[in-house]
Design a protein around this motif. Structure first.
Motif, mmCIF file in Angstrom:
data_model
loop_
_atom_site.group_PDB
_atom_site.id
_atom_site.type_symbol
_atom_site.label_atom_id
_atom_site.label_comp_id
_atom_site.label_asym_id
_atom_site.label_seq_id
_atom_site.Cartn_x
_atom_site.Cartn_y
_atom_site.Cartn_z
ATOM 1 N N PHE A 42 -40.452 -56.499 43.304
ATOM 2 C CA PHE A 42 -40.479 -56.866 44.720
ATOM 3 C C PHE A 42 -40.554 -55.618 45.595
ATOM 4 N N LYS A 43 -39.752 -54.612 45.276
ATOM 5 C CA LYS A 43 -39.776 -53.370 46.051
ATOM 6 C C LYS A 43 -41.163 -52.747 46.016
ATOM 7 N N GLN A 44 -41.748 -52.698 44.835
ATOM 8 C CA GLN A 44 -43.078 -52.115 44.715
ATOM 9 C C GLN A 44 -44.097 -52.905 45.543
ATOM 10 N N ALA A 45 -43.977 -54.245 45.500
ATOM 11 C CA ALA A 45 -44.914 -55.087 46.247
ATOM 12 C C ALA A 45 -44.757 -54.907 47.754
ATOM 13 N N ILE A 46 -43.516 -54.844 48.238
ATOM 14 C CA ILE A 46 -43.270 -54.649 49.668
ATOM 15 C C ILE A 46 -43.787 -53.286 50.124
ATOM 16 N N ASP A 47 -43.498 -52.250 49.348
ATOM 17 C CA ASP A 47 -43.963 -50.909 49.713
ATOM 18 C C ASP A 47 -45.492 -50.836 49.706
ATOM 19 N N GLN A 48 -46.126 -51.481 48.738
ATOM 20 C CA GLN A 48 -47.583 -51.489 48.691
ATOM 21 C C GLN A 48 -48.166 -52.270 49.863
ATOM 22 N N ALA A 49 -47.500 -53.366 50.249
ATOM 23 C CA ALA A 49 -47.960 -54.152 51.389
ATOM 24 C C ALA A 49 -47.865 -53.344 52.684
ATOM 25 N N LEU A 50 -46.749 -52.636 52.866
ATOM 26 C CA LEU A 50 -46.604 -51.783 54.046
ATOM 27 C C LEU A 50 -47.681 -50.698 54.068
ATOM 28 N N ALA A 51 -47.895 -50.071 52.920
ATOM 29 C CA ALA A 51 -48.922 -49.031 52.835
ATOM 30 C C ALA A 51 -50.303 -49.609 53.151
ATOM 31 N N GLY A 52 -50.557 -50.834 52.686
ATOM 32 C CA GLY A 52 -51.834 -51.486 52.956
ATOM 33 C C GLY A 52 -52.029 -51.764 54.433
ATOM 34 N N LEU A 53 -50.964 -52.201 55.116
ATOM 35 C CA LEU A 53 -51.051 -52.465 56.561
ATOM 36 C C LEU A 53 -51.360 -51.186 57.335
ATOM 37 N N LYS A 54 -50.784 -50.088 56.883
ATOM 38 C CA LYS A 54 -51.051 -48.811 57.552
ATOM 39 C C LYS A 54 -52.468 -48.332 57.262
ATOM 40 N N ALA A 55 -52.910 -48.515 56.018
ATOM 41 C CA ALA A 55 -54.230 -48.027 55.626
ATOM 42 C C ALA A 55 -55.363 -48.789 56.305
ATOM 43 N N ASP A 56 -55.200 -50.094 56.490
ATOM 44 C CA ASP A 56 -56.296 -50.868 57.077
ATOM 45 C C ASP A 56 -56.231 -50.966 58.607
ATOM 46 N N GLY A 57 -55.246 -50.293 59.204
ATOM 47 C CA GLY A 57 -55.150 -50.267 60.655
ATOM 48 C C GLY A 57 -54.367 -51.406 61.273
ATOM 49 N N SER A 58 -53.921 -52.353 60.453
ATOM 50 C CA SER A 58 -53.192 -53.507 60.990
ATOM 51 C C SER A 58 -51.865 -53.087 61.615
ATOM 52 N N TYR A 59 -51.165 -52.175 60.949
ATOM 53 C CA TYR A 59 -49.866 -51.746 61.458
ATOM 54 C C TYR A 59 -50.021 -51.083 62.829
ATOM 55 N N ALA A 60 -50.953 -50.165 62.934
ATOM 56 C CA ALA A 60 -51.146 -49.456 64.201
ATOM 57 C C ALA A 60 -51.523 -50.421 65.318
ATOM 58 N N LYS A 61 -52.345 -51.420 65.011
ATOM 59 C CA LYS A 61 -52.760 -52.401 66.020
ATOM 60 C C LYS A 61 -51.557 -53.182 66.543
ATOM 61 N N ILE A 62 -50.701 -53.653 65.628
ATOM 62 C CA ILE A 62 -49.509 -54.398 66.033
ATOM 63 C C ILE A 62 -48.575 -53.488 66.833
ATOM 64 N N SER A 63 -48.372 -52.275 66.332
ATOM 65 C CA SER A 63 -47.449 -51.348 66.965
ATOM 66 C C SER A 63 -47.875 -51.006 68.386
ATOM 67 N N LYS A 64 -49.149 -50.703 68.581
ATOM 68 C CA LYS A 64 -49.625 -50.304 69.906
ATOM 69 C C LYS A 64 -49.601 -51.462 70.892
ATOM 70 N N GLN A 65 -49.675 -52.666 70.380
ATOM 71 C CA GLN A 65 -49.563 -53.837 71.250
ATOM 72 C C GLN A 65 -48.184 -53.899 71.907
ATOM 73 N N TRP A 66 -47.150 -53.491 71.156
ATOM 74 C CA TRP A 66 -45.774 -53.613 71.644
ATOM 75 C C TRP A 66 -45.204 -52.321 72.188
ATOM 76 N N PHE A 67 -45.667 -51.168 71.680
ATOM 77 C CA PHE A 67 -45.015 -49.910 72.022
ATOM 78 C C PHE A 67 -45.948 -48.801 72.493
ATOM 79 N N GLU A 68 -47.223 -49.069 72.581
ATOM 80 C CA GLU A 68 -48.203 -48.101 73.075
ATOM 81 C C GLU A 68 -48.458 -46.943 72.109
ATOM 82 N N ARG A 69 -47.862 -46.962 70.932
ATOM 83 C CA ARG A 69 -48.112 -45.934 69.929
ATOM 84 C C ARG A 69 -47.809 -46.477 68.545
ATOM 85 N N ASP A 70 -48.214 -45.740 67.536
ATOM 86 C CA ASP A 70 -47.923 -46.079 66.142
ATOM 87 C C ASP A 70 -46.492 -45.626 65.834
ATOM 88 N N VAL A 71 -45.567 -46.597 65.729
ATOM 89 C CA VAL A 71 -44.150 -46.244 65.566
ATOM 90 C C VAL A 71 -43.772 -45.911 64.129
#
Length: 268
Positions: free
Chosen positions: A232-261
């Motif tokens: 589970f830990k490996q899957a969660i960490d890989q999912a987080l890394a995937g969100l950052k790699a494909d730009g999804s994380y930055a898109k969500i973050s900038k919507q709420w905080f104006e930057r990649d948190v």
């Protein structure tokens, strides 16, 4: 039917009881297998902590953490299932198995790591100065704040931080709206709050203030879950890394905080 002597039976029962704590972890299924079997990722948050997680005017759960939770579930091929609960009992609920993870700005402290495993950090947050929008003075370091009036929330961590700034005059307030009003009108020189909350506070109050320099030590927040689930830990960490790699994380973050948190704030 053959029966065991009472003494022998008692001895076997005691031996079994002694072995139970050793055997249980080995027999427990990995949390990833359990989540895949049910098809859901059970996510807990407060639901009363804007802009991280709260209910909008239609009563729908929204916020940065909610969107990150949904995105993580999608990466895992699971349906997100949210539970809202008060902060005072949220970790106890995780320990009791009421949900799989908490996505609610949980600091991964050494003490908490004794009870839970954590994902890799997904948010970096700093205490940060708030200054007037037209501020031209250099207010970047503790030395710059000597002789200045600083507003903070009463009883907050930031009040303790401000009290440690030599020569500063610390003024405490019931909350952010009050000290931001005094900041805007020049009654104080600066205020301190969490770097992630400043854009939200500024938008809510609509006052002529802006984020200043980061001050104090950074904090990393991560996603806790029960111990003993390496897949589970490996899957969660890989999912987080995937969100950052494909730009999804930055898109969500900038919507709420104006930057990649997931990154430290840029120097100002």
């Amino acid at each position: 039917m053959r029966t065991l002597p009472v003494r022998r039976l008692a001895a076997l029962l005691l031996a079994g009881a002694a072995l139970a704590p050793v055997l249980t972890p080995a027999l427990a299924a990995d949390l990833l297998d359990e989540a895949k079997a049910r098809g859901t990722l059970r996510i807990a948050c407060e639901g009363t902590y804007p802009p991280f997680n709260y209910r909008d005017e239609k009563g729908q759960l929204t916020g940065f953490d909610v969107e990150i939770g949904r995105a993580l579930a999608a990466k895992l091929g699971l349906k997100p299932e949210f539970t809202t609960t008060e902060w005072s009992g949220i970790l106890a609920g995780l320990q009791a198995g009421k949900y799989d993870v908490i996505v609610n700005q949980v600091a991964a402290t050494d003490k908490r790591r004794e009870t839970f495993d954590f994902s890799e950090p997904y948010v970096i947050s700093y205490p940060q100065l708030i200054v007037r929008a037209n501020e031209t003075r250099k207010l970047d370091t503790a030395a710059d704040l000597a002789g200045k009036k600083i507003g903070v929330g009463q009883g907050s961590n930031y009040a303790e931080l401000a009290k440690g700034i030599a020569g500063a005059e610390v003024r405490t307030y019931p909350g952010a709206p009050e000290y931001l009003q005094d900041l805007a009108t020049g009654r104080i020189d600066a205020a301190i709050n969490d770097s992630l909350l400043i854009p939200y506070l500024r938008a809510q109050t609509k006052l002529p203030v802006k984020a200043g320099a980061a001050i104090g030590k950074p904090e990393s927040n991560a996603i806790p879950f029960r111990k003993g689930s390496p897949k589970f830990k490996q899957a969660i960490d890989q999912a987080l890394a995937g969100l950052k790699a494909d730009g999804s994380y930055a898109k969500i973050s900038k919507q709420w905080f104006e930057r990649d948190v997931s990154q430290p704030p840029a120097a100002r």
